[in-house]
Write a protein that holds these residues in place. Structure first.
Motif, PDB file in Angstrom:
ATOM      1  N   LEU A  59      38.800  57.688  47.125  1.00 17.37           N
ATOM      2  CA  LEU A  59      40.007  57.242  46.443  1.00 17.37           C
ATOM      3  C   LEU A  59      40.631  56.050  47.161  1.00 17.37           C
ATOM      4  O   LEU A  59      40.632  55.988  48.390  1.00 17.37           O
ATOM      5  CB  LEU A  59      41.046  58.369  46.404  1.00 17.37           C
ATOM      6  N   SER A  60      41.187  55.135  46.376  1.00 20.54           N
ATOM      7  CA  SER A  60      41.950  54.030  46.953  1.00 20.54           C
ATOM      8  C   SER A  60      43.370  54.513  47.215  1.00 20.54           C
ATOM      9  O   SER A  60      43.771  55.593  46.776  1.00 20.54           O
ATOM     10  CB  SER A  60      41.968  52.845  45.987  1.00 20.54           C
ATOM     11  N   THR A  61      44.143  53.697  47.892  1.00 20.94           N
ATOM     12  CA  THR A  61      45.532  54.065  48.163  1.00 20.94           C
ATOM     13  C   THR A  61      46.316  54.206  46.864  1.00 20.94           C
ATOM     14  O   THR A  61      47.119  55.132  46.715  1.00 20.94           O
ATOM     15  CB  THR A  61      46.186  53.022  49.082  1.00 20.94           C
ATOM     16  N   ALA A  62      46.085  53.316  45.904  1.00 24.08           N
ATOM     17  CA  ALA A  62      46.773  53.410  44.610  1.00 24.08           C
ATOM     18  C   ALA A  62      46.405  54.706  43.887  1.00 24.08           C
ATOM     19  O   ALA A  62      47.265  55.351  43.282  1.00 24.08           O
ATOM     20  CB  ALA A  62      46.427  52.206  43.743  1.00 24.08           C
ATOM     21  N   GLU A  63      45.154  55.094  43.972  1.00 23.69           N
ATOM     22  CA  GLU A  63      44.732  56.347  43.344  1.00 23.69           C
ATOM     23  C   GLU A  63      45.342  57.552  44.054  1.00 23.69           C
ATOM     24  O   GLU A  63      45.690  58.541  43.411  1.00 23.69           O
ATOM     25  CB  GLU A  63      43.211  56.426  43.320  1.00 23.69           C
ATOM     26  N   LEU A  64      45.490  57.456  45.368  1.00 21.50           N
ATOM     27  CA  LEU A  64      46.166  58.520  46.112  1.00 21.50           C
ATOM     28  C   LEU A  64      47.629  58.632  45.683  1.00 21.50           C
ATOM     29  O   LEU A  64      48.150  59.734  45.515  1.00 21.50           O
ATOM     30  CB  LEU A  64      46.078  58.263  47.621  1.00 21.50           C
ATOM     31  N   ILE A  65      48.281  57.499  45.483  1.00 22.12           N
ATOM     32  CA  ILE A  65      49.669  57.505  45.016  1.00 22.12           C
ATOM     33  C   ILE A  65      49.758  58.175  43.653  1.00 22.12           C
ATOM     34  O   ILE A  65      50.636  59.001  43.408  1.00 22.12           O
ATOM     35  CB  ILE A  65      50.238  56.070  44.964  1.00 22.12           C
ATOM     36  N   LYS A  66      48.830  57.838  42.757  1.00 22.78           N
ATOM     37  CA  LYS A  66      48.832  58.434  41.414  1.00 22.78           C
ATOM     38  C   LYS A  66      48.658  59.958  41.507  1.00 22.78           C
ATOM     39  O   LYS A  66      49.340  60.699  40.810  1.00 22.78           O
ATOM     40  CB  LYS A  66      47.719  57.813  40.576  1.00 22.78           C
ATOM     41  N   CYS A  67      47.767  60.409  42.371  1.00 24.49           N
ATOM     42  CA  CYS A  67      47.560  61.855  42.541  1.00 24.49           C
ATOM     43  C   CYS A  67      48.815  62.532  43.066  1.00 24.49           C
ATOM     44  O   CYS A  67      49.198  63.599  42.588  1.00 24.49           O
ATOM     45  CB  CYS A  67      46.383  62.118  43.481  1.00 24.49           C
ATOM     46  N   VAL A  68      49.470  61.919  44.039  1.00 24.88           N
ATOM     47  CA  VAL A  68      50.691  62.490  44.604  1.00 24.88           C
ATOM     48  C   VAL A  68      51.796  62.498  43.550  1.00 24.88           C
ATOM     49  O   VAL A  68      52.517  63.483  43.397  1.00 24.88           O
ATOM     50  CB  VAL A  68      51.117  61.720  45.876  1.00 24.88           C
ATOM     51  N   GLU A  69      51.926  61.412  42.813  1.00 27.20           N
ATOM     52  CA  GLU A  69      52.940  61.328  41.754  1.00 27.20           C
ATOM     53  C   GLU A  69      52.724  62.400  40.695  1.00 27.20           C
ATOM     54  O   GLU A  69      53.679  62.970  40.187  1.00 27.20           O
ATOM     55  CB  GLU A  69      52.899  59.951  41.081  1.00 27.20           C
ATOM     56  N   SER A  70      51.475  62.658  40.373  1.00 28.62           N
ATOM     57  CA  SER A  70      51.156  63.633  39.327  1.00 28.62           C
ATOM     58  C   SER A  70      51.111  65.066  39.852  1.00 28.62           C
ATOM     59  O   SER A  70      50.968  66.001  39.068  1.00 28.62           O
ATOM     60  CB  SER A  70      49.804  63.300  38.700  1.00 28.62           C
ATOM     61  N   GLY A  71      51.172  65.235  41.161  1.00 25.61           N
ATOM     62  CA  GLY A  71      51.100  66.566  41.754  1.00 25.61           C
ATOM     63  C   GLY A  71      49.710  67.160  41.719  1.00 25.61           C
ATOM     64  O   GLY A  71      49.536  68.369  41.788  1.00 25.61           O
ATOM     65  N   VAL A  72      48.697  66.300  41.654  1.00 27.58           N
ATOM     66  CA  VAL A  72      47.305  66.741  41.573  1.00 27.58           C
ATOM     67  C   VAL A  72      46.799  67.086  42.964  1.00 27.58           C
ATOM     68  O   VAL A  72      47.026  66.356  43.926  1.00 27.58           O
ATOM     69  CB  VAL A  72      46.428  65.629  40.948  1.00 27.58           C
ATOM     70  N   GLU A  73      46.114  68.225  43.067  1.00 27.34           N
ATOM     71  CA  GLU A  73      45.538  68.643  44.352  1.00 27.34           C
ATOM     72  C   GLU A  73      44.030  68.799  44.294  1.00 27.34           C
ATOM     73  O   GLU A  73      43.381  68.873  45.325  1.00 27.34           O
ATOM     74  CB  GLU A  73      46.175  69.952  44.799  1.00 27.34           C
ATOM     75  N   ASP A  74      43.468  68.861  43.079  1.00 26.16           N
ATOM     76  CA  ASP A  74      42.023  69.059  42.940  1.00 26.16           C
ATOM     77  C   ASP A  74      41.395  67.873  42.207  1.00 26.16           C
ATOM     78  O   ASP A  74      41.601  67.698  41.013  1.00 26.16           O
ATOM     79  CB  ASP A  74      41.739  70.354  42.178  1.00 26.16           C
TER      80      ASP A  74
END
Length: 127
Positions: A59-74
């Motif tokens: 994952l890129s940093t932007a994709e990590l931000i999107k995951c954190v924003e969405s509350g995704v853990e898996d």
């Protein structure tokens, strides 16, 4: 960091043990000082989250931000990853960087990535 992917660095226990023994026996470093060098790092909540996500997928940093924003853990499967990152009509792999830069968690995720990099727990990889 937009075009770079976060890759966790793993350390092997036997290699760490061997380095510890070399420091104490061969280089005569006091046990207490050598122990402090090899103490486990205690990452913050945000750093743990970045590490957990980056162990599951590249994952890129932007994709990590999107995951954190969405509350995704898996994001361990391709389907989960696609649903987490590109679940709307606006987000694409080309514009995710621009869409994520103003999100509330952007600062904390970028700080977590920078701290992990400085403590040599992650490296960056080009796609």
């Amino acid at each position: 960091m937009a075009g770079l992917f976060v890759v966790p660095v793993s350390s092997s226990l036997p290699l760490c043990a061997l380095a510890f023994v070399k420091l104490t026996l061969r280089d005569h470093v006091p046990f207490s000082k050598a122990r402090r060098l090899f103490q486990a790092d205690r990452p913050s909540l945000e750093e743990r989250r970045v590490l957990e996500l980056s162990r599951q997928a590249l994952l890129s940093t932007a994709e990590l931000i999107k995951c954190v924003e969405s509350g995704v853990e898996d994001v361990s499967s391709d389907n989960n990853l696609l649903m987490a990152l590109y679940d709307d009509m606006d987000t694409t792999s080309r514009n995710i960087v621009y869409l994520m830069q103003d999100k509330p968690s952007a600062q904390s995720v970028v700080s977590a990535v920078a701290n992990l990099y400085l403590r040599r727990q992650i490296i960056f990889q080009r796609a």
